[in-house]
Design a protein around this motif. Structure first.
Motif, PDB file in Angstrom:
ATOM      1  N   HIS A   1      -3.217   3.275  -2.585  1.00 43.10           N
ATOM      2  CA  HIS A   1      -3.285   2.386  -3.754  1.00 43.10           C
ATOM      3  C   HIS A   1      -2.724   1.020  -3.385  1.00 43.10           C
ATOM      4  N   GLU A   2      -3.381  -0.010  -3.863  1.00 47.44           N
ATOM      5  CA  GLU A   2      -2.927  -1.358  -3.534  1.00 47.44           C
ATOM      6  C   GLU A   2      -2.137  -1.964  -4.687  1.00 47.44           C
ATOM      7  N   HIS A   3      -1.125  -2.725  -4.333  1.00 43.11           N
ATOM      8  CA  HIS A   3      -0.268  -3.385  -5.312  1.00 43.11           C
ATOM      9  C   HIS A   3      -0.096  -4.837  -4.892  1.00 43.11           C
TER      10      HIS A   3
ATOM     11  N   CYS B   1       4.936   4.038  -5.681  1.00 44.17           N
ATOM     12  CA  CYS B   1       3.648   3.846  -6.338  1.00 44.17           C
ATOM     13  C   CYS B   1       3.623   4.545  -7.702  1.00 44.17           C
TER      14      CYS B   1
ATOM     15  N   ILE C   1       6.001   2.146  -1.340  1.00 45.80           N
ATOM     16  CA  ILE C   1       4.998   1.131  -1.035  1.00 45.80           C
ATOM     17  C   ILE C   1       5.442   0.332   0.187  1.00 45.80           C
TER      18      ILE C   1
ATOM     19  N   THR D   1       0.848  -1.188   0.000  1.00 48.54           N
ATOM     20  CA  THR D   1       0.000   0.000   0.000  1.00 48.54           C
ATOM     21  C   THR D   1       0.882   1.236   0.000  1.00 48.54           C
ATOM     22  N   CYS D   2       0.562   2.196  -0.846  1.00 47.56           N
ATOM     23  CA  CYS D   2       1.296   3.462  -0.844  1.00 47.56           C
ATOM     24  C   CYS D   2       0.623   4.383   0.164  1.00 47.56           C
TER      25      CYS D   2
ATOM     26  N   ALA E   1       0.973   4.722  -9.549  1.00 46.35           N
ATOM     27  CA  ALA E   1      -0.308   5.411  -9.701  1.00 46.35           C
ATOM     28  C   ALA E   1      -0.200   6.840  -9.171  1.00 46.35           C
ATOM     29  N   CYS E   2       0.655   7.050  -8.181  1.00 41.71           N
ATOM     30  CA  CYS E   2       0.846   8.380  -7.594  1.00 41.71           C
ATOM     31  C   CYS E   2       1.795   9.218  -8.448  1.00 41.71           C
TER      32      CYS E   2
ATOM     33  N   ASN F   1       6.274   8.261  -2.118  1.00 43.61           N
ATOM     34  CA  ASN F   1       5.208   7.316  -2.473  1.00 43.61           C
ATOM     35  C   ASN F   1       5.633   5.862  -2.283  1.00 43.61           C
TER      36      ASN F   1
END
Ligand SMILES: [Zn+2]
Ligand SMILES: [Zn+2]
Length: 158
Positions: free
Chosen positions: A117-119, A131, A144, A112-113, A133-134, A142
């Motif tokens: 957002h989940e990875h 992350c 993770i 998680t960032c 996405a960020c 960011n």
């Protein structure tokens, strides 16, 4: 890593134990983005032959229990309360209960960032990851945070 024969043997064992011998059948399918499927019309549970061999024995059990829970909970239950209770009673510990690619339900690492957002990773993350996405570029803000899934989830459903 496992073999198709081992997956089939495990499926037949778990299905006989939970669904009764002979009431449902098992087969492999060719799906690439979901690990398993429960076909209510044909009373058949299928597992992706492509993904199955990449999973550990525990992962295989989790895929099978996920689908067996669908078979028991019925087609209208979806991934709702009824299915979750059934799955937990069978020993399913996955937490990604949504209708997306089921493969990510099985990835042992969740990250998680700071923005949430989940990875997912199948292998232990060995270097710091930020992350995407960020920010497209690596940005230490960011980073993770990873955790291994099964233990925490097992505690949550115990
Ligand atoms: Zn499902
Ligand atoms: Zn993010």
């Amino acid at each position: 890593m496992t073999t198709l024969e081992a997956v089939r043997a495990r499926a037949e064992h778990l299905m006989a134990a939970h669904l009764g011998a002979g009431s449902w059948s098992f087969a492999f399918d060719h799906a690439k983005t979901r690990a398993g499927q429960c076909d209510f019309a044909r009373r058949r549970i299928t597992v992706s032959r492509h993904l199955a061999v990449r999973f550990s024995e525990d992962d295989v059990d989790q895929v099978l229990l996920h689908e067996i829970a669908h078979a028991l909970a019925g087609p209208r239950a979806g991934h709702g309360q009824r299915w979750r209770r059934t799955a937990a009673a069978l020993g399913y510990t996955g937490s990604r209960l949504y209708d997306g690619p089921v493969a990510s339900e099985l990835a042992p690492w969740i990250g998680t960032c700071p923005a949430g957002h989940e990875h997912f990773r199948y292998r232990t993350p060995t270097r710091p990851l930020a992350c995407a996405a960020c920010s497209r570029r690596f940005d230490a803000r960011n980073l993770i945070t990873w955790r291994r899934r099964d233990e925490t989830e097992r505690r949550a459903t115990a």
